[in-house]
Design a protein around this motif. Sequence first.
Motif, short mmCIF file in Angstrom:
data_model
loop_
_atom_site.label_atom_id
_atom_site.label_comp_id
_atom_site.label_asym_id
_atom_site.label_seq_id
_atom_site.Cartn_x
_atom_site.Cartn_y
_atom_site.Cartn_z
N SER A 1 -9.31 -2.05 21.52
CA SER A 1 -9.20 -2.79 20.26
C SER A 1 -7.83 -2.54 19.63
CB SER A 1 -10.28 -2.32 19.28
OG SER A 1 -10.13 -0.93 19.03
N PRO B 1 2.59 3.14 11.44
CA PRO B 1 1.72 4.03 10.68
C PRO B 1 2.39 4.31 9.35
CG PRO B 1 3.06 5.35 12.13
CD PRO B 1 3.52 3.90 12.31
N SER B 2 1.72 5.04 8.47
CA SER B 2 2.38 5.45 7.24
C SER B 2 3.58 6.34 7.60
CB SER B 2 1.39 6.19 6.33
OG SER B 2 0.71 7.21 7.05
N GLU C 1 -3.69 3.35 1.09
CA GLU C 1 -3.61 2.55 2.30
C GLU C 1 -4.63 1.41 2.32
OE1 GLU C 1 -3.94 5.75 2.02
OE2 GLU C 1 -2.46 6.83 3.23
N SER C 2 -4.46 0.56 3.34
CA SER C 2 -5.33 -0.60 3.48
C SER C 2 -6.77 -0.19 3.81
CB SER C 2 -4.80 -1.51 4.59
OG SER C 2 -4.79 -0.82 5.83
N ARG D 1 2.76 12.91 15.48
CA ARG D 1 1.38 12.42 15.52
C ARG D 1 0.85 12.42 16.94
NH1 ARG D 1 -1.07 7.63 12.09
NH2 ARG D 1 -2.15 6.34 13.59
N MET E 1 -8.30 10.10 11.33
CA MET E 1 -8.53 10.35 9.92
C MET E 1 -9.28 11.66 9.78
SD MET E 1 -8.82 6.83 8.26
CE MET E 1 -7.97 7.78 7.07
N ILE F 1 -9.77 -0.47 6.16
CA ILE F 1 -9.88 -0.79 7.59
C ILE F 1 -11.31 -1.19 7.91
CG2 ILE F 1 -9.60 0.04 9.95
CD1 ILE F 1 -7.59 2.06 8.99
N PRO G 1 -4.23 5.49 17.21
CA PRO G 1 -3.65 4.14 17.29
C PRO G 1 -2.88 3.71 16.04
CG PRO G 1 -6.03 4.04 16.98
CD PRO G 1 -5.70 5.47 17.17
N ARG H 1 -2.75 -6.23 10.50
CA ARG H 1 -2.76 -6.59 9.08
C ARG H 1 -1.50 -7.36 8.69
NH1 ARG H 1 -1.46 -4.30 4.00
NH2 ARG H 1 0.08 -2.62 4.00
N HIS I 1 1.55 -4.94 12.30
CA HIS I 1 1.80 -5.75 11.11
C HIS I 1 2.41 -7.08 11.53
CE1 HIS I 1 1.48 -1.62 9.74
NE2 HIS I 1 1.33 -2.04 8.49
N SER J 1 -10.33 6.87 13.72
CA SER J 1 -9.77 7.96 14.50
C SER J 1 -8.44 8.37 13.89
CB SER J 1 -9.56 7.49 15.93
OG SER J 1 -8.91 6.26 15.92
N ARG K 1 -12.29 2.90 6.79
CA ARG K 1 -11.51 3.61 5.76
C ARG K 1 -11.52 2.77 4.50
NH1 ARG K 1 -5.13 4.55 6.78
NH2 ARG K 1 -5.05 2.31 6.32
N ILE L 1 -1.40 0.48 13.50
CA ILE L 1 -1.70 -0.87 13.03
C ILE L 1 -0.52 -1.78 13.37
CG2 ILE L 1 -2.05 -2.27 10.95
CD1 ILE L 1 -3.37 0.26 9.68
N THR M 1 0.84 -1.21 0.00
CA THR M 1 0.00 0.00 0.00
C THR M 1 0.87 1.25 0.00
OG1 THR M 1 -0.17 -0.02 2.43
CG2 THR M 1 -1.90 -1.16 1.17
O1 TXA Z 1 -1.91 0.49 4.40
C1 TXA Z 1 -1.85 0.84 5.58
O2 TXA Z 1 -2.77 0.64 6.38
C2 TXA Z 1 -0.57 1.57 6.03
C3 TXA Z 1 0.59 0.58 5.92
C4 TXA Z 1 1.87 1.15 6.45
O3 TXA Z 1 0.25 -0.61 6.58
N1 TXA Z 1 -0.71 2.04 7.36
C5 TXA Z 1 -1.46 3.13 7.68
O4 TXA Z 1 -1.35 3.48 9.02
O5 TXA Z 1 -2.14 3.74 6.88
P1 TXA Z 1 -1.88 4.88 9.58
O6 TXA Z 1 -1.47 4.91 10.99
O7 TXA Z 1 -1.41 5.98 8.72
O8 TXA Z 1 -3.43 4.73 9.50
C6 TXA Z 1 -4.06 3.75 10.28
C7 TXA Z 1 -5.43 4.18 10.65
C8 TXA Z 1 -5.43 5.40 11.57
O9 TXA Z 1 -6.42 6.30 11.10
C9 TXA Z 1 -5.82 4.83 12.91
O10 TXA Z 1 -6.54 5.75 13.67
C10 TXA Z 1 -6.66 3.62 12.52
O11 TXA Z 1 -5.98 3.10 11.42
N2 TXA Z 1 -6.65 2.62 13.60
C11 TXA Z 1 -5.61 1.86 14.02
N3 TXA Z 1 -5.98 1.11 15.08
C12 TXA Z 1 -7.26 1.40 15.34
C13 TXA Z 1 -8.21 0.96 16.31
N4 TXA Z 1 -7.90 0.08 17.27
N5 TXA Z 1 -9.47 1.47 16.25
C14 TXA Z 1 -9.81 2.39 15.30
N6 TXA Z 1 -8.96 2.84 14.36
C15 TXA Z 1 -7.71 2.36 14.37
#
Ligand code: TXA
Length: 308
Positions: free
Chosen positions: A110, A135-136, A176-177, A51, A220, A179, A56, A114, A60, A218, A191, A58, A28
Amino acid sequence: MPVRVTTDVDLALEVLRGGGLVAIPTETVYGLAADASNEAAVRRVFAAKGRPVDHPLIVHVADAEQLPAWAAHVPAAAAVLADACWPGPLTVIVPKAAHVLDVVTGGRPSVGVRVPAHPLTTELLDRFGGGLAAPSANRFGRVSPTTAEHVVRDLGEVPGGVDLVLDGGPCPVGVESTIVDCTVEPVQVLRPGGIPTEQVERLLAGAVAPASGPSRASGMLASHYAPHCPVLLAPSRAEAVRMASDLTNPLVIGDTDDLVRYAQQLYDLLRRADDERRSAVVAILPPAAGLGHAIRDRLFKAAADRAG
Ligand code: TXA
Ligand code: MG
């Protein structure tokens, strides 16, 4: 000292085991990874990105067999999605196992998990054994990186920003992935991303809550994914031509029916607009289907009012 860029997985392992930060390629976008069980290392990720700590990360992992180790229990929908989509651009939100650090989940009950699909990162995760919180790999609120060079430009100069960049080439998916919150019934897409929402619906026989406006995971916020120049949205090619004719030196993007390619290039084009000092990006909105959902979501955010 300039940040090291490498394809050496041994080196990446050494840095991660020592509590350092490694930018990792995924299908991604690039992630900024730390050992998910090392609180100090995970805190450094937040500092590097700028940040807020309640957003939160993700986790991996190498394969779907590791999901139960991170979840208090695995909801049936999460098991179905993981089985069908991993490795791949899907994140499931599940109730967290007791050992998962609060710094990873922002204190939530939670956790997002991924299995990314990229050969270098698969090897890294296999050999690392544990989970990588990532995170990204961009500064907070900016466009996600889809090449190693993007990461170096975003984080290379940040003190303590990133110790090593594992260069896996350009990310093939480019957004991104997807969600999916599997802690609620029916599940909810938080997402849109690389796995089309329609596929999630098909796999779960339609047991998916309808999306409610822009993605609401959250962290986002509107006005994420934004270049510095304005982003204007065009509902059609003809409208884009009209809008562009009123501007000096705009960059028109999305003049294609190939949504895979549009997604792949999206973030690079948004960055390029700033590099080339364009007056604005005029983005043609793709249809709201398949990868179009994710592209539209990112474009709406890039175009959002940035006041405040
Ligand atoms: O493709 C992707 O998902 C990329 C690659 C690096 O894996 N990662 C990514 O991470 O986009 P990040 O942190 O930029 O976005 C992850 C989103 C954030 O908006 C975060 O709030 C949400 O996932 N998230 C993570 N854990 C969560 C949880 N327990 N409950 C609700 N939202 C969560
Ligand atoms: Mg991000």
